[in-house]
Design an enzyme around this catalytic site. Sequence first.
Site, short mmCIF file in Angstrom:
data_model
loop_
_atom_site.label_atom_id
_atom_site.label_comp_id
_atom_site.label_asym_id
_atom_site.label_seq_id
_atom_site.Cartn_x
_atom_site.Cartn_y
_atom_site.Cartn_z
CG ASP A 99 -51.92 1.34 -53.61
OD1 ASP A 99 -53.04 1.06 -53.17
OD2 ASP A 99 -51.15 2.16 -53.06
CG ASP A 142 -56.89 3.61 -52.25
OD1 ASP A 142 -57.08 3.64 -51.03
OD2 ASP A 142 -55.80 3.32 -52.77
#
Length: 207
Positions: free
Chosen positions: A147, A181
């Site tokens: 991330d 995401d």
Amino acid sequence: MKKILTKGRISLLVIVSVLLIDQIIKVIVKTNMYFHESIHITDWFYIYFTENNGMAFGMEIFGKLFLTSFRIIAVGFIALYLYKTIKKGAKTGYIICLSLILTGALGNIIDSVFYGVLFDQSTNSSIATFLPAEGGYSTWFYGKVVDMFYFPIIDTTWPMWMPVIGGQHFIFFSPIFNFADAAISCGIIALLLFYSKYWNESYHHKN
């Protein structure tokens, strides 16, 4: 042009493009940044490298193998539904939304399945390398999802006069996420905003 850009090809283009962008960003971050290193873009946007074992936005529930297996099964069902939807001639926008959701899930599956073997451990003092001689930091299916996007749009402290939360630090928006995401979120939000009626009509027509 209409014959070249069929709905199936548009879907494939979305899947390939989003997947490539997602993986390129992740590999660049993974092999160029220290763990928890932060790059200031603006006061409300940072590139902040972190990793997680869980689902979207770092949520961690159940075991790692279960999550990875669940993602693979879910992607299989979504891919099958997308294929049938294309065959039925559904709206292009609807197909794009499904393609975004599918690709986002697939992008994080790649991290979970392969990254533990392809990279060594990222730490605060060492940057990960691709295909290290001593092997990766984990085994197949036990890789961590990379991330990097952090948007602390509001970073403040609650006023002291507020009960219970007065004086506490508050950040909106605090989750750190990746391009996959974002693709999942955009696909779901667009479905709810623009295609919920179409979805209901299709369901009732089927019944």
